[in-house]
Design an enzyme around this catalytic site. Structure first.
Site: not given
Ligand SMILES: Nc1ncnc2c1ncn2[C@@H]1O[C@H](COP(=O)(O)OP(=O)(O)OP(=O)(O)O)[C@@H](O)[C@H]1O
Ligand SMILES: [Mg+2]
Length: 311
Positions: A291, A184, A249-252, A41-42, A140, A225
């Site tokens: 990040s 994801n 945190a890419a997903g966040d 959330g944060a 969470e 992607g």
């Molecule tokens: N290595 C990467 N290079 C470029 N884009 C990325 C990369 N990793 C993630 N992304 C972008 O960020 C989006 C979300 O990442 P990801 O699918 O890993 O989410 P996640 O597993 O929910 O992450 P988390 O839960 O760790 O925050 C991806 O759909 C993609 O567009």
């Molecule tokens: Mg996620």
């Protein structure tokens, strides 16, 4: 002005590095320790606020030093924290993380205040829903409260974005209250019961999620992607090629940017592209909240990739 509300968890991550993971009963010398602000959330609230949209977080912290530190950190990132309750009767949520030399880890999560979210928090949320462009939630906090919040948002005409993480079975009556779901690959696999390991599988998975009642299904496919399916269209947005350092945190970052883009009135395709751009940027820096890009970095990235002219 439209705003985004995040209803979700706030955690302090306590990270220990050791040469190897300890076995039961063992005392081991570690090599490093640090704390880092977290909780989905944060993280998502910080992701949205850094992109410059008014963002309120509704949630709970414990009456401890971690709570005070977390609150100060949220405020420094521009998150509006008047919806965060300090629950003196409990501890703040923590994640105790041990990482060994090979990158293997063990994680113990104590929900603390996050686990005590109840109807009082729903009341604080309801009183803030007017003028909200999107309500962003994750798993969470207690599932029943996610359900109550989704109902309240539907009644107020506020779109609900749900990141079903950490994944758990979603009650059938919750799906139709979700406007956009953003699992994801692993979460999508668990929800539909077959491996979601590519675009074709993501397409089948999103069709199933839509049949269960969600409006739009977005499957985050890591460095490949994002796949998206709505009533009108399906499309794939390839990941932006970047030098990834750590994808925590890419997903966040994705979810926060998606909500901001929708709050700014961008069409869904562009909002998904914004999410992918924020996810890519966050992968280029270590850590969770450190990040997450601010608006200046974000706009510069769109410009560098030739995407700034599209909005
Ligand atoms: N290595 C990467 N290079 C470029 N884009 C990325 C990369 N990793 C993630 N992304 C972008 O960020 C989006 C979300 O990442 P990801 O699918 O890993 O989410 P996640 O597993 O929910 O992450 P988390 O839960 O760790 O925050 C991806 O759909 C993609 O567009
Ligand atoms: Mg996620």
């Amino acid at each position: 002005m439209t705003k985004v509300i995040v209803f979700g968890s706030i955690n302090m991550d306590l990270v220990t590095r050791t040469p190897r993971l300890p076995v039961a009963g063992e005392t081991l010398q570690g090599t490093e320790f640090f704390t880092a602000s977290g909780g989905k959330g944060a993280n998502q609230a910080v992701a949205a606020a850094r992109l410059g949209i008014p963002t309120q977080l509704v949630g709970r912290l414990g009456g401890d030093d971690f709570g005070r530190q977390l609150l100060a950190g949220l405020q420094a990132s521009g998150v509006q924290i008047d919806g965060v309750l300090v629950d003196e009767a409990t501890s703040s949520g923590v994640a105790i993380i041990t990482v060994d030399g090979a990158g293997e880890n063990t994680i113990v999560i104590i929900a603390g205040a996050n686990g005590r979210i109840d109807e009082a928090d729903i009341d604080r949320l309801k009183s803030r829903l007017a003028g909200t462009a999107a309500l962003l939630m994750q798993f969470e906090i207690p599932l029943s409260m996610v359900h109550s919040a989704a109902l309240a948002a539907r009644q107020a005409g506020v779109p609900v974005i749900l990141d079903p993480a950490p994944v758990q079975d979603i009650p059938v009556e919750l799906y139709p209250l979700v406007d956009i779901i953003t699992p994801n690959q692993l979460e999508a696999s668990q929800l539909v019961g077959f491996p979601v390991d590519g675009i074709e599988a993501a397409q089948r998975a999103s069709a199933i999620l839509r049949q269960r009642g969600v409006g739009t299904a977005i499957v985050k496919l890591g460095d490949r992607g994002v796949f998206c399916a709505t009533t009108e269209e399906t499309f794939f947005v390839p990941a932006f090629p970047v030098e990834a350092v750590d994808t925590v945190a890419a997903g966040d970052a994705f979810d926060g940017a998606l909500a901001v883009a929708l709050a700014e009135g961008l069409p869904l395709q562009q909002a998904v592209m914004w999410g992918a751009a924020a996810g890519a940027l966050s992968a280029t820096k270590a850590g969770a909240q450190p990040s997450l890009p601010d608006r200046k970095i974000f706009d510069a990235f769109l410009k560098e990739r030739g995407l700034d002219m599209q909005y």
